[in-house]
Design an enzyme around this catalytic site. Structure first.
Site, PDB file in Angstrom:
ATOM      1  N   HIS A 115      65.437  15.147 132.247  1.00 49.80           N
ATOM      2  CA  HIS A 115      66.208  15.263 133.499  1.00 49.80           C
ATOM      3  C   HIS A 115      67.003  16.565 133.569  1.00 49.80           C
ATOM      4  O   HIS A 115      68.132  16.593 134.076  1.00 49.80           O
ATOM      5  CB  HIS A 115      67.156  14.064 133.690  1.00 49.80           C
TER       6      HIS A 115
ATOM      7  N   ASN B 201      65.706   5.412 138.433  1.00 47.27           N
ATOM      8  CA  ASN B 201      64.645   6.340 138.804  1.00 47.27           C
ATOM      9  C   ASN B 201      64.142   5.994 140.206  1.00 47.27           C
ATOM     10  O   ASN B 201      64.527   4.968 140.764  1.00 47.27           O
ATOM     11  CB  ASN B 201      63.458   6.212 137.832  1.00 47.27           C
TER      12      ASN B 201
ATOM     13  N   TYR C 104      72.074   7.513 125.730  1.00 47.89           N
ATOM     14  CA  TYR C 104      72.685   8.344 126.779  1.00 47.89           C
ATOM     15  C   TYR C 104      74.067   8.864 126.370  1.00 47.89           C
ATOM     16  O   TYR C 104      74.305  10.077 126.417  1.00 47.89           O
ATOM     17  CB  TYR C 104      72.714   7.594 128.115  1.00 47.89           C
TER      18      TYR C 104
END
Ligand code: NDP
Length: 502
Positions: free
Chosen positions: A56, A129, A339
């Site tokens: 990303h 997404n 993350y």
């Protein structure tokens, strides 16, 4: 030069007298070390780049709000969802996944759809997404999967062999591959696509009753996609077209919006459901779990500074709020770790204090110090728990409901592999139009034709297993022997792999 501007200073605030001429020994002489303004300027420039996101990397973002439109208090105690009409500030980042920071916005790729809700009970990040499913269902496969979407270790080129080798060895990817190679794999703009949580989450109410949920942000601009050809052309014409489109639409007051619809499943329904509701390679069919509209999101303000607000924005599915919890989805469990971990690497251990990431509610913890701790570091209060000096304490009323899990601790292989072909088959047969199918086949043939023939055969057998027409048309497009494809489709994955070994 006019005198009404603010004074240029060094980082320490000392006014700068000249920003065009370095201090030198004589007009032609060497530069002097004592020109600390010069050395500070060069040194800071040398450090301008922070690590690029490993996935990303290329993205665009905007501020806005979310407004509740239905009473969902029977399902969740989340305070930002507690009242019809209630508004919460959001920051949203859209992105492509596999390419580098300078890659083209029109690449065939899933698009990231990450929303940060600044709620009064902490920041809630929904890191989704534009596709309702994902390629793999186990986080152990994630680094390998991403390696195959990036560059060959020797040539530094993208490699169709790596790409299709991994996917054809990972049949669970077929559903996402089918969406990716449909025209939904090349959305016309970020405004013209939906966003999905993809994962299942838990919602729980004030009494501790819980349900499982999936989120669908439906674009109010309408779905619009590029064909493969249009996307290729846009890559050369304007590699930043989606970034430009989002920024310009908001500048012009044409604010993009999405309806939020929820699918809701009770724990009892989850126990007996025909698909694993926590398997991210599956959707919950709408017929079984009709989406309920609960709110609307509008993006109405561009960032003032891209680096401060978009590049430094750190989203993590681990940022949950009371009323919303994780599910046993294995990919989600992996992301809950990965993350925040990658943000610590990219931005430092105190990334959550950066203005774009800081909660807009009080925040107290016993985490202290670390690089770039730029607030008061929680002052002089106690830095340990338990303490007898009035430090902040946990509140058991915020406990997430307990769920019953049992079983042997082991590496469990997935045992219902044939189920993986059902939903891609439904998508191909029942949802796609003739034109969608034609474009899908042509997009796959274009890309798969670059891979070795044995990989083409193995992958075509998977398409064939999902739907005979699907596999046949791709095989024809590639000039493969149809009987061979049909034969491979009959085999177990293990036999298929050995039959297509080099
Ligand atoms: P439905 O007919 O009720 O729903 C089909 C969904 O497919 C719609 O949400 C539509 O989204 C979406 N869709 C339409 N065209 C495409 C396309 N070319 N590529 C991907 N998605 C598309 O059927 P089911 O709920 O029974 O699902 C059937 C199949 O549809 C699934 O196997 C899945 O592949 C796909 N799908 C299902 C979703 C779900 O949550 N149930 C969500 C998205 C896709 P829209 O209305 O926004 O155009």
């Amino acid at each position: 030069m006019s005198n009404d501007r603010e004074k240029l200073t060094t980082g320490s605030g000392m006014p700068v007298d000249d920003d065009q001429n370095s201090a030198t020994a004589g007009p032609d002489g060497p530069v002097l070390m004592q020109d600390v303004h010069l050395t500070e300027k060069l040194a800071h420039f040398d450090r301008e780049r922070i690590p690029e996101r490993v996935v990303h990397a290329k993205g665009a973002g905007a501020h806005g709000f979310f407004e509740v439109s239905a009473d969902v208090t029977e399902y969740t105690r989340a305070s930002f969802l507690s009242e019809v009409g209630k508004r919460t500030d959001v920051f949203v980042r859209f992105s492509t996944v596999g390419g580098e920071k300078g890659s083209a916005d029109s690449e065939r790729d899933p698009r990231g759809f990450a929303v940060k809700f600044y709620t009064e009970e902490g920041n809630y990040d929904l890191v989704g997404n534009n596709t309702p499913v994902f390629f793999i269902r186990d986080p152990l496969k994630f680094p390998d999967f991403i390696h195959t979407q990036k560059r060959d270790p020797a040539s530094n080129l993208k490699d169709p062999d790596m790409f299709w080798d991994f996917l054809s060895l990972t049949p669970e990817s077929l559903h996402q591959v089918t969406i990716l190679f449909s025209d939904r794999g090349t959305p016309r703009t970020y405004r013209n696509m939906n966003g999905y949580s993809s994962h299942t989450y838990m919602w729980y109410n004030e009494s501790g009753d819980y349900v499982w949920v999936q989120y669908h942000f439906k674009t109010e601009q309408g779905i619009e996609n590029f064909t493969g050809e249009e996307a290729d052309e846009m890559r050369g014409t304007d590699p930043d077209h989606a970034t430009r489109d989002l920024y310009e639409a908001i500048e012009q007051g044409d604010f993009p919006s999405w309806r939020l619809e929820m699918q809701i499943m009770t724990p009892e329904e989850a126990e007996s459901y025909r698909f694993d509701p926590f398997d991210i390679t599956k959707v919950w069919p709408h017929e079984d779990f009709p989406p309920i509209e609960i709110g609307r999101m509008v993006l109405n303000r561009n960032p003032e500074n891209y680096f401060a607000e978009v590049e430094q924005a750190a989203f993590a599915p681990a940022n949950l709020v009371p009323g919303i919890g994780p599910s046993p989805d294995k990919m989600l469990q992996g992301r809950l770790f990965s993350y925040p971990d990658t943000q610590r690497h990219r931005l430092g251990p105190n990334y959550h204090l950066l203005p774009i990431n800081a909660p807009k509610c009080p925040m107290h913890s016993y985490q202290r110090d670390g690089a770039m701790r730029h607030d008061d570091n929680d002052g002089g209060g106690p830095n340990y728990w338990p303490n007898s000096f009035g430090g902040p304490g946990p509140d058991p009323s915020y406990a997430v409901p307990a769920i019953d899990v049992a079983g042997m601790a082991a590496r469990h292989a997935y045992e219902l592999a044939d189920v993986d072909f059902v939903q891609p088959g439904n998508l191909y047969r029942d949802v796609m139009t003739d034109q969608d199918r034609e474009n899908l086949v042509s997009n796959i043939v274009d890309h798969l034709s670059g891979a070795q023939q044995r990989l083409q055969l193995r992958q075509c057998a998977l398409f064939y297993k999902a739907d005979e027409d699907y596999g046949t048309r791709v095989a024809e497009g590639l000039g493969l022997d149809l009987e061979e494809v049909a034969g491979l489709a009959e085999m177990s994955q293990e036999d298929r792999v050995s039959a297509t070994s080099a």
